[in-house]
Design a protein around this motif. Structure first.
Motif, PDB file in Angstrom:
ATOM      1  N   GLU A  13       0.801  -1.226   0.000  1.00  0.00           N
ATOM      2  CA  GLU A  13       0.000   0.000   0.000  1.00  0.00           C
ATOM      3  C   GLU A  13       0.838   1.283   0.000  1.00  0.00           C
ATOM      4  N   LEU A  14       2.114   1.172   0.378  1.00  0.00           N
ATOM      5  CA  LEU A  14       2.950   2.379   0.517  1.00  0.00           C
ATOM      6  C   LEU A  14       3.017   3.235  -0.750  1.00  0.00           C
ATOM      7  N   PRO A  15       3.218   2.649  -1.939  1.00  0.00           N
ATOM      8  CA  PRO A  15       3.297   3.510  -3.125  1.00  0.00           C
ATOM      9  C   PRO A  15       2.068   4.392  -3.322  1.00  0.00           C
ATOM     10  N   GLY A  16       0.921   3.939  -2.893  1.00  0.00           N
ATOM     11  CA  GLY A  16      -0.299   4.724  -3.020  1.00  0.00           C
ATOM     12  C   GLY A  16      -0.340   5.927  -2.091  1.00  0.00           C
ATOM     13  N   LEU A  17       0.537   5.948  -1.095  1.00  0.00           N
ATOM     14  CA  LEU A  17       0.598   7.085  -0.172  1.00  0.00           C
ATOM     15  C   LEU A  17       1.562   8.176  -0.637  1.00  0.00           C
ATOM     16  N   ALA A  18       2.338   7.891  -1.677  1.00  0.00           N
ATOM     17  CA  ALA A  18       3.291   8.890  -2.176  1.00  0.00           C
ATOM     18  C   ALA A  18       2.547  10.161  -2.566  1.00  0.00           C
ATOM     19  N   ILE A  61       8.271  20.998  20.279  1.00  0.00           N
ATOM     20  CA  ILE A  61       8.310  20.799  18.835  1.00  0.00           C
ATOM     21  C   ILE A  61       7.406  19.626  18.471  1.00  0.00           C
ATOM     22  N   ARG A  62       7.000  19.591  17.211  1.00  0.00           N
ATOM     23  CA  ARG A  62       6.258  18.450  16.674  1.00  0.00           C
ATOM     24  C   ARG A  62       6.607  18.321  15.202  1.00  0.00           C
ATOM     25  N   LEU A  63       6.327  17.156  14.659  1.00  0.00           N
ATOM     26  CA  LEU A  63       6.642  16.862  13.263  1.00  0.00           C
ATOM     27  C   LEU A  63       5.380  16.860  12.417  1.00  0.00           C
ATOM     28  N   VAL A  64       5.461  17.546  11.280  1.00  0.00           N
ATOM     29  CA  VAL A  64       4.469  17.420  10.215  1.00  0.00           C
ATOM     30  C   VAL A  64       5.221  16.794   9.050  1.00  0.00           C
ATOM     31  N   ALA A  65       4.726  15.635   8.569  1.00  0.00           N
ATOM     32  CA  ALA A  65       5.481  14.888   7.562  1.00  0.00           C
ATOM     33  C   ALA A  65       4.612  14.489   6.388  1.00  0.00           C
ATOM     34  N   SER A  66       5.232  14.538   5.208  1.00  0.00           N
ATOM     35  CA  SER A  66       4.606  14.071   3.974  1.00  0.00           C
ATOM     36  C   SER A  66       5.504  13.028   3.332  1.00  0.00           C
ATOM     37  N   LEU A  67       4.892  12.055   2.724  1.00  0.00           N
ATOM     38  CA  LEU A  67       5.624  11.022   1.986  1.00  0.00           C
ATOM     39  C   LEU A  67       5.730  11.508   0.554  1.00  0.00           C
ATOM     40  N   THR A  68       6.916  11.954   0.157  1.00  0.00           N
ATOM     41  CA  THR A  68       7.056  12.561  -1.168  1.00  0.00           C
ATOM     42  C   THR A  68       7.213  11.536  -2.276  1.00  0.00           C
ATOM     43  N   ALA A  80      10.907   8.553   0.673  1.00  0.00           N
ATOM     44  CA  ALA A  80      11.420   9.918   0.792  1.00  0.00           C
ATOM     45  C   ALA A  80      10.364  10.713   1.553  1.00  0.00           C
ATOM     46  N   VAL A  81      10.783  11.305   2.651  1.00  0.00           N
ATOM     47  CA  VAL A  81       9.870  11.998   3.554  1.00  0.00           C
ATOM     48  C   VAL A  81      10.282  13.459   3.666  1.00  0.00           C
ATOM     49  N   SER A  82       9.327  14.335   3.496  1.00  0.00           N
ATOM     50  CA  SER A  82       9.538  15.761   3.723  1.00  0.00           C
ATOM     51  C   SER A  82       9.009  16.063   5.114  1.00  0.00           C
ATOM     52  N   GLY A  83       9.888  16.538   5.986  1.00  0.00           N
ATOM     53  CA  GLY A  83       9.487  16.787   7.360  1.00  0.00           C
ATOM     54  C   GLY A  83       9.743  18.213   7.789  1.00  0.00           C
ATOM     55  N   VAL A  84       8.835  18.713   8.594  1.00  0.00           N
ATOM     56  CA  VAL A  84       8.979  20.031   9.195  1.00  0.00           C
ATOM     57  C   VAL A  84       8.801  19.845  10.701  1.00  0.00           C
ATOM     58  N   LEU A  85       9.842  20.163  11.450  1.00  0.00           N
ATOM     59  CA  LEU A  85       9.747  20.153  12.906  1.00  0.00           C
ATOM     60  C   LEU A  85       9.289  21.540  13.328  1.00  0.00           C
ATOM     61  N   GLU A  86       8.004  21.636  13.624  1.00  0.00           N
ATOM     62  CA  GLU A  86       7.415  22.908  14.012  1.00  0.00           C
ATOM     63  C   GLU A  86       7.825  23.270  15.429  1.00  0.00           C
ATOM     64  N   LEU A  87       7.974  24.540  15.658  1.00  0.00           N
ATOM     65  CA  LEU A  87       8.329  25.087  16.962  1.00  0.00           C
ATOM     66  C   LEU A  87       7.124  25.858  17.484  1.00  0.00           C
ATOM     67  N   GLU A  88       6.560  25.392  18.588  1.00  0.00           N
ATOM     68  CA  GLU A  88       5.346  25.996  19.124  1.00  0.00           C
ATOM     69  C   GLU A  88       5.552  27.491  19.364  1.00  0.00           C
ATOM     70  N   VAL A 147      13.301  22.932  12.254  1.00  0.00           N
ATOM     71  CA  VAL A 147      14.090  22.171  11.282  1.00  0.00           C
ATOM     72  C   VAL A 147      13.200  21.824  10.090  1.00  0.00           C
ATOM     73  N   VAL A 148      13.795  21.872   8.911  1.00  0.00           N
ATOM     74  CA  VAL A 148      13.172  21.372   7.695  1.00  0.00           C
ATOM     75  C   VAL A 148      14.110  20.298   7.167  1.00  0.00           C
ATOM     76  N   VAL A 149      13.560  19.115   6.874  1.00  0.00           N
ATOM     77  CA  VAL A 149      14.417  17.972   6.526  1.00  0.00           C
ATOM     78  C   VAL A 149      13.797  17.145   5.400  1.00  0.00           C
ATOM     79  N   GLU A 150      14.653  16.625   4.548  1.00  0.00           N
ATOM     80  CA  GLU A 150      14.279  15.609   3.568  1.00  0.00           C
ATOM     81  C   GLU A 150      14.992  14.344   3.997  1.00  0.00           C
ATOM     82  N   PHE A 151      14.204  13.370   4.428  1.00  0.00           N
ATOM     83  CA  PHE A 151      14.694  12.144   5.076  1.00  0.00           C
ATOM     84  C   PHE A 151      14.414  10.940   4.188  1.00  0.00           C
ATOM     85  N   LEU A 152      15.356  10.000   4.189  1.00  0.00           N
ATOM     86  CA  LEU A 152      15.194   8.752   3.450  1.00  0.00           C
ATOM     87  C   LEU A 152      15.171   7.584   4.425  1.00  0.00           C
ATOM     88  N   SER A 153      14.231   6.694   4.224  1.00  0.00           N
ATOM     89  CA  SER A 153      14.086   5.509   5.051  1.00  0.00           C
ATOM     90  C   SER A 153      13.872   4.315   4.139  1.00  0.00           C
TER      91      SER A 153
END
Length: 151
Positions: A10-15, A107-114, A126-134, A141-147
């Motif tokens: 199912e993962l490819p459908g979440l891209a 802080i908290r993470l908002v993440a999208s699967l790119t 490939a994940v686009s992440g934003v660590l929001e600061l209350e 932090v803004v990060v492009e992460f690979l898992s």
């Protein structure tokens, strides 16, 4: 907050979708001090509250890499691949430390699967992440992460 559950098939459908928003986590002075001990980075701006109070941020600030390291536990709150035998960090394509995180901040993470691509043994995410600061308009932090999710 329960993670979104999915399977390898199912993962490819979440891209291209936003996966979610994590819970808030407080970055305490104790956490900063523990990170300083673990990394031998005891710069006063992190571990000396009295001196840091008169420094450029008015308080001790978390190490950038401490803030970045919180990505993993926050990401783990958002997505669970139920049939993956192993999940591994594969790397980072881009990291920007855009705002200091003072002791006591949340802080908290908002993440999208790119994207999701097939690799030997499983899938690369490939994940686009934003660590929001209350309370801040700018994220910490803004990060492009690979898992990799392996079968």
């Amino acid at each position: 907050m329960p993670a979104r559950t999915t399977t390898l098939a199912e993962l490819p459908g979440l891209a291209g979708t936003e996966i979610g928003t994590s819970a808030w986590v407080t970055v305490t002075q104790e956490r900063i001090d523990t990170f300083a001990d673990a990394t031998d980075d005891h710069q006063w701006i992190h571990v000396d509250p009295a001196r840091a109070a008169s420094g450029p941020f008015g308080a001790p600030v978390a190490h950038g890499f401490l803030t970045l390291s919180l990505f993993i536990p926050l990401w783990s709150q958002l997505l669970e691949v139920t049939d993956a035998t192993t999940l591994v960090n594969y790397g980072l394509d881009k990291v920007r430390f855009t705002s200091p995180v003072t002791a006591g901040s949340r802080i908290r993470l908002v993440a999208s699967l790119t994207s999701v691509t097939e690799v030997r043994g499983g899938l690369q995410l490939a994940v686009s992440g934003v660590l929001e600061l209350e309370g801040s308009e700018r994220p910490a932090v803004v990060v492009e992460f690979l898992s990799r999710a392996l079968a």
